[in-house]
Design a protein around this motif. Structure first.
Motif, PDB file in Angstrom:
ATOM      1  N   GLU A 227       0.669  -1.185  -0.087  1.00  0.00           N
ATOM      2  CA  GLU A 227      -0.134   0.023   0.244  1.00  0.00           C
ATOM      3  C   GLU A 227       0.891   1.151  -0.010  1.00  0.00           C
ATOM      4  O   GLU A 227       1.877   1.058   0.283  1.00  0.00           O
ATOM      5  CB  GLU A 227      -0.957   0.053   1.031  1.00  0.00           C
ATOM      6  CG  GLU A 227      -0.417   0.148   2.446  1.00  0.00           C
ATOM      7  CD  GLU A 227      -1.264   0.123   3.814  1.00  0.00           C
ATOM      8  OE1 GLU A 227      -1.122   0.959   4.629  1.00  0.00           O
ATOM      9  OE2 GLU A 227      -2.104  -1.098   3.971  1.00  0.00           O
ATOM     10  N   GLY A 228       0.256   2.435  -0.515  1.00  0.00           N
ATOM     11  CA  GLY A 228       1.103   3.682  -0.439  1.00  0.00           C
ATOM     12  C   GLY A 228       1.484   4.012  -1.986  1.00  0.00           C
ATOM     13  O   GLY A 228       1.025   3.150  -3.104  1.00  0.00           O
ATOM     14  N   SER A 229       2.066   5.030  -2.046  1.00  0.00           N
ATOM     15  CA  SER A 229       2.371   5.512  -3.459  1.00  0.00           C
ATOM     16  C   SER A 229       3.786   5.637  -3.715  1.00  0.00           C
ATOM     17  O   SER A 229       4.377   6.115  -3.036  1.00  0.00           O
ATOM     18  CB  SER A 229       1.763   7.103  -3.714  1.00  0.00           C
ATOM     19  OG  SER A 229       2.141   7.452  -5.007  1.00  0.00           O
ATOM     20  N   LEU A 230       4.424   4.868  -4.778  1.00  0.00           N
ATOM     21  CA  LEU A 230       5.847   4.778  -5.130  1.00  0.00           C
ATOM     22  C   LEU A 230       6.288   5.396  -6.602  1.00  0.00           C
ATOM     23  O   LEU A 230       5.284   5.249  -7.488  1.00  0.00           O
ATOM     24  CB  LEU A 230       6.493   3.482  -5.049  1.00  0.00           C
ATOM     25  CG  LEU A 230       6.270   2.873  -3.635  1.00  0.00           C
ATOM     26  CD1 LEU A 230       7.067   1.331  -3.786  1.00  0.00           C
ATOM     27  CD2 LEU A 230       7.124   3.653  -2.656  1.00  0.00           C
ATOM     28  N   ILE A 266       6.265   8.472  -2.148  1.00  0.00           N
ATOM     29  CA  ILE A 266       5.522   9.698  -2.158  1.00  0.00           C
ATOM     30  C   ILE A 266       4.560   9.781  -1.093  1.00  0.00           C
ATOM     31  O   ILE A 266       4.318  10.891  -0.602  1.00  0.00           O
ATOM     32  CB  ILE A 266       4.809   9.860  -3.462  1.00  0.00           C
ATOM     33  CG1 ILE A 266       5.896   9.498  -4.751  1.00  0.00           C
ATOM     34  CG2 ILE A 266       4.204  11.166  -3.792  1.00  0.00           C
ATOM     35  CD1 ILE A 266       6.888  10.255  -4.727  1.00  0.00           C
ATOM     36  N   THR A 267       4.191   8.661  -0.625  1.00  0.00           N
ATOM     37  CA  THR A 267       3.502   8.724   0.848  1.00  0.00           C
ATOM     38  C   THR A 267       4.146   7.585   1.729  1.00  0.00           C
ATOM     39  O   THR A 267       4.905   6.897   1.084  1.00  0.00           O
ATOM     40  CB  THR A 267       1.869   8.217   0.779  1.00  0.00           C
ATOM     41  OG1 THR A 267       1.731   6.987  -0.097  1.00  0.00           O
ATOM     42  CG2 THR A 267       1.263   9.444  -0.446  1.00  0.00           C
ATOM     43  N   ASN A 268       3.468   7.457   2.883  1.00  0.00           N
ATOM     44  CA  ASN A 268       4.057   6.274   3.549  1.00  0.00           C
ATOM     45  C   ASN A 268       3.689   5.017   2.715  1.00  0.00           C
ATOM     46  O   ASN A 268       2.596   4.996   2.326  1.00  0.00           O
ATOM     47  CB  ASN A 268       3.321   6.410   4.835  1.00  0.00           C
ATOM     48  CG  ASN A 268       3.746   7.531   5.588  1.00  0.00           C
ATOM     49  OD1 ASN A 268       4.992   7.968   5.647  1.00  0.00           O
ATOM     50  ND2 ASN A 268       3.088   7.937   7.004  1.00  0.00           N
ATOM     51  N   ALA A 269       4.484   4.143   2.889  1.00  0.00           N
ATOM     52  CA  ALA A 269       4.274   2.855   1.951  1.00  0.00           C
ATOM     53  C   ALA A 269       4.788   1.710   2.628  1.00  0.00           C
ATOM     54  O   ALA A 269       5.584   1.709   3.706  1.00  0.00           O
ATOM     55  CB  ALA A 269       5.315   2.798   0.915  1.00  0.00           C
ATOM     56  N   LYS A 270       3.757   0.473   2.428  1.00  0.00           N
ATOM     57  CA  LYS A 270       4.187  -0.844   2.837  1.00  0.00           C
ATOM     58  C   LYS A 270       4.497  -1.731   1.800  1.00  0.00           C
ATOM     59  O   LYS A 270       4.023  -1.598   0.972  1.00  0.00           O
ATOM     60  CB  LYS A 270       3.050  -1.422   3.907  1.00  0.00           C
ATOM     61  CG  LYS A 270       2.847  -0.421   5.222  1.00  0.00           C
ATOM     62  CD  LYS A 270       1.765  -1.330   5.857  1.00  0.00           C
ATOM     63  CE  LYS A 270       1.386  -0.441   7.128  1.00  0.00           C
ATOM     64  NZ  LYS A 270       0.437  -1.186   8.080  1.00  0.00           N
ATOM     65  N   THR A 271       5.604  -2.721   2.027  1.00  0.00           N
ATOM     66  CA  THR A 271       6.060  -3.351   0.839  1.00  0.00           C
ATOM     67  C   THR A 271       6.157  -4.983   1.592  1.00  0.00           C
ATOM     68  O   THR A 271       6.412  -4.902   2.880  1.00  0.00           O
ATOM     69  CB  THR A 271       7.283  -3.023   0.287  1.00  0.00           C
ATOM     70  OG1 THR A 271       8.226  -3.079   1.257  1.00  0.00           O
ATOM     71  CG2 THR A 271       7.246  -1.666  -0.196  1.00  0.00           C
ATOM     72  N   TRP A 272       6.172  -6.136   0.653  1.00  0.00           N
ATOM     73  CA  TRP A 272       6.739  -7.254   1.066  1.00  0.00           C
ATOM     74  C   TRP A 272       7.902  -7.238   0.467  1.00  0.00           C
ATOM     75  O   TRP A 272       8.284  -6.965  -0.762  1.00  0.00           O
ATOM     76  CB  TRP A 272       5.776  -8.561   0.703  1.00  0.00           C
ATOM     77  CG  TRP A 272       4.528  -8.437   1.432  1.00  0.00           C
ATOM     78  CD1 TRP A 272       3.183  -7.836   0.937  1.00  0.00           C
ATOM     79  CD2 TRP A 272       4.267  -9.010   2.896  1.00  0.00           C
ATOM     80  NE1 TRP A 272       2.316  -8.172   2.097  1.00  0.00           N
ATOM     81  CE2 TRP A 272       2.813  -8.695   3.299  1.00  0.00           C
ATOM     82  CE3 TRP A 272       5.084  -9.503   3.691  1.00  0.00           C
ATOM     83  CZ2 TRP A 272       2.559  -9.078   4.423  1.00  0.00           C
ATOM     84  CZ3 TRP A 272       4.753  -9.788   4.794  1.00  0.00           C
ATOM     85  CH2 TRP A 272       3.064  -9.660   5.134  1.00  0.00           C
ATOM     86  N   ALA A 273       9.066  -7.837   1.028  1.00  0.00           N
ATOM     87  CA  ALA A 273      10.413  -8.048   0.308  1.00  0.00           C
ATOM     88  C   ALA A 273      10.951  -9.409   0.545  1.00  0.00           C
ATOM     89  O   ALA A 273      10.624 -10.155   1.474  1.00  0.00           O
ATOM     90  CB  ALA A 273      11.367  -7.195   1.265  1.00  0.00           C
ATOM     91  N   LEU A 274      12.026  -9.754  -0.076  1.00  0.00           N
ATOM     92  CA  LEU A 274      12.565 -11.044  -0.335  1.00  0.00           C
ATOM     93  C   LEU A 274      14.291 -10.958  -0.414  1.00  0.00           C
ATOM     94  O   LEU A 274      14.435 -10.157  -1.438  1.00  0.00           O
ATOM     95  CB  LEU A 274      11.739 -12.090  -0.922  1.00  0.00           C
ATOM     96  CG  LEU A 274      12.609 -13.360  -1.087  1.00  0.00           C
ATOM     97  CD1 LEU A 274      11.992 -14.283   0.129  1.00  0.00           C
ATOM     98  CD2 LEU A 274      12.316 -14.232  -2.569  1.00  0.00           C
TER      99      LEU A 274
END
Length: 699
Positions: A227-230, A266-274
């Motif tokens: 979620e968020g804007s990148l 650009i906004t607060n963002a959440k990601t999943w990473a590997l």
């Protein structure tokens, strides 16, 4: 409707109604002429209605005809559009080829202009800049951490899939899975590999205005935006935005790479990473598990793991039970014993063939060995600091590792090539094992088709390899200037590389980095392999797992981390044949991931240019089979299948082996320090820092 012979159902029904009404109108006088009913007024209205219906019928037929004409016109326009699209595609491809040829022609003109005048300091600086511009098209190798670093026995035991798993709910897993499957590269992985990746991805949060990925920095992770804007930037220029549930940064899980663009929150963002290490463990374990399953299946009575259902009547199958199979063919142990004997017989036949070859080439090998022994004895007397007895003449090549300098013995007319490798760069890229492997392999090699190593040195900043100086120039720069080679020249190049591979594979060494940039010409115009940084010694039947090579030349199994063996060298040989004849490799995209996706589509989908005729095309396609076990050179007759291919029929292999075959690439040299066939390079800027960790203690 297309040919006018059929009408839609609703029009046919309407036609029948109109026809009935028309008949009724035509006979209305019989129907309505009854003065006793007093309906003359109704009869008049019926006439008007029938007249109107007839008009509507005509309008309907006219509209139907117009519709048919319109559909015919649309079909014609679609056909014209298809033809024009094909023409545009052909013109675009031709334009690209013309641009490539123009660039190469400009290079040639520039080079000829440079050689026609005496160099002045200003012109020399301009020439160096021109060289730098031309060399931008040179292909560079890439590598992940060596498996000896990532997967040594101690570290293998530390990786646990269960420990790497991160809890997620089922809806989250599905969204991540869909995001990975939308990626052009990741969608080619097996479903259970995607599933394991999803299980091991962990959450990372980024604050507004922070960087998820920064251009120029090394990468180690793949991301999925939750979620968020990148937004994606390159050189501070906005390129695009990243939608939610999109995977990005996937190149970093294949090998060490520098990020080519920045991704900013650009906004607060959440990601999943590997992480790359987890991904490579998943891929390695998958392949090893499959191999073990095959072995277990052959060893024991196995429970069926799937259903096979006949989807038609009268399906016939040929059946053999395990007991009959064991009695007829043999048990697993008997088959294993037979195969070991078969392999031993092949090895004996191979040894006899090589013995015959050694006797045929004995005098040449003896001369090469004596020359190496004499030179090694001479340089062994040099002090530990190499430049006490050697002086730099010029730079022959540069790379991320450091430089290759032409050096000569002080007060003597004897020259060598000195490979100077920055120790700090080696440590930063975790390539210590590759450097040691290169040293060890070159020390044991003695072949007229491979560059010779005479001695190694070290100091606080560099490790050094003192190599044979081959001053005929790089094959890559010669190909760049000519545009492409004719078939006779290409056959000679392929012959030299084939002999080098035969020698290497016979002593268990896989090369893994074939390309024109790693082929150099000696004084007689013979080709020699250089740069053994990715070479590795493996046993018969073994595989290795490190992603390494040059993007345009890597085999599909390397990209998919399936484990690879000697067959990757035959794949790269096919790519080399293509590039020498066409002037550029068959798989080349705008970026590395695009190149890998083209490779994974396969050589079968590729249309060859007309300059490559049918016989070399057949050789290329057979060398570049997607399945490694089907590649020419990797079949029962080994590398002899390449020598006996019909495109190479008539090629004098015996004269090539003893260097009696005249090289079409021989150039005149004025002496042992004539470097005129090499590009010019600027002096090194700055001094690398000291590196004192001690990893090079055995250099």
């Amino acid at each position: 409707m297309g040919n006018g012979s059929m009408k839609p159902k609703h029009l046919r029904r309407l036609d029948r109604h109109v026809a009935n009404l028309s008949i009724g109108c035509a006979g209305n006088h019989n129907f309505l002429k009854d003065s006793g009913l007093g309906i003359s007024m109704i009869s008049g209205q019926a006439d008007v209605l029938c007249s109107r219906l007839l008009e509507l019928e005509k309008d309907l037929k006219r509209k139907d005809q117009e519709l048919q004409e319109g559909q015919s016109r649309v079909a014609e326009l679609q056909e014209q559009l298809a033809v024009q699209t094909k023409v545009i595609a052909e013109l675009t491809k031709e334009l690209q080829n013309k641009c490539i040829q123009l660039n190469k022609l400009q290079d040639v003109v520039s080079t000829q202009g440079e050689h026609s005048l005496q160099p002045s300091p200003l012109k020399e600086a301009s020439r160096i800049q021109d060289t730098a511009n031309r060399r931008r098209r040179a292909k560079e190798g890439v590598s992940a951490e060596p498996t000896t670093w990532l997967y040594d026995l101690n570290r293998q035991a530390t990786f646990s899939f269960e420990k790497a798993r991160v809890q997620k709910d089922s809806s989250e897993k599905k969204l991540i899975t869909d995001a990975l499957n939308k990626n052009q590269f990741l969608k080619r992985l097996e479903p259970h590999q995607i599933r394991d990746m999803v299980e091991c991805m962990y959450e990372r949060t980024f604050q507004q205005e922070s960087y998820v990925i920064r251009q120029g920095e090394p990468g180690n992770q793949i991301f999925v935006l939750k979620e968020g804007s990148l937004e994606v930037f390159q050189q501070n220029k906005l390129l695009s935005s990243i939608p939610e549930w999109t995977a990005f940064g996937e190149l970093a899980i294949l090998y060490n790479c520098t990020r080519t663009a920045s991704v900013k929150a650009i906004t607060n963002a959440k990601t999943w990473a590997l992480d790359r290490e987890v991904f490579q463990n998943i891929m390695r374990v998958t392949a090893q598990t499959r191999q073990e399953q095959y072995r277990s299946f052959l060893r024991s009575d196995d429970v069926r793991s799937a259903n096979v259902i006949a989807d038609e009547h009268n399906v016939e199958c040929l059946v053999i039970d395990r007991e009959t199979f064991n009695q007829t063919v043999g048990t697993y142990e008997e088959l294993q014993t037979y195969l070991e004997g078969y392999v031993a017989n092949l090895a004996q036949a191979d040894e006899k063939r090589h013995a015959k070859r050694r006797s045929f080439c004995g005098q040449l090998t003896k001369e090469v060995s004596l020359e190496m022994i004499e030179l090694k004895e001479k340089v062994a007397q040099f002090p530990p600091s190499p430049f006490q007895n050697l002086e730099v003449v010029t730079t022959l090549g540069v790379g991320g590792f450091g430089r290759v300098e032409l050096v000569k013995v002080k007060n003597e007319n004897m020259a060598f090539a000195m490979k100077c490798i920055k120790k700090k760069h080696v440590v930063d890229t975790k390539q210590e094992a590759h450097i040691y492997s290169e040293k060890k392999i070159l020390e044991q090699i003695c072949s007229p088709f491979i560059v010779k190593l005479y001695r190694t040195f070290k100091d606080s900043k560099y490790v050094y390899m003192l190599l044979e100086a081959c001053l005929g120039g790089e094959l890559w720069s010669l190909l760049r200037d000519r545009g492409s080679f004719d078939e006779a020249t290409t056959k000679f190049c392929v012959g030299c590389v084939t002999e080098a591979f035969d020698y290497l594979h016979h002593i268990g060494i896989i090369y893994r980095d074939l390309k024109p940039e790693n082929l150099i010409l000696d004084a007689e115009g013979y080709i020699k392999l250089v740069d053994f940084g990715f070479a590795k010694k493996i046993g018969s039947g073994e595989k290795t797992w490190t992603f390494c090579g040059t993007p345009e030349y890597v085999a599909p199994e390397v990209i998919l981390s399936k484990g690879h063996d000697f067959s990757v060298d035959f794949w790269s040989l096919g790519i080399l044949v293509y590039e020498l004849l066409a002037g550029s490799p068959p798989f080349s995209g705008a970026d590395q991931m695009m190149t890998y996706n083209l490779i994974l589509k396969g050589i079968e989908k590729l249309d060859f240019p007309k300059i490559i005729r049918r016989r070399p095309e057949d050789l290329i396609r057979r060398l570049c089979r997607q399945n490694p076990t089907e590649r020419l050179g990797n079949l029962r007759n080994g590398i002899n299948d390449i020598r006996k291919h019909r495109w190479l029929s008539g090629f004098n292999w015996d004269d090539l082996k003893v260097r009696k075959l005249t090289s079409p690439l021989k150039r005149e040299l004025s002496g042992p320090t004539d470097y005129s066939y090499f590009d010019s390079y600027p002096p090194e800027e700055g001094t690398p820092p000291d590196e004192l960790s001690g990893w090079d203690k055995d250099f």
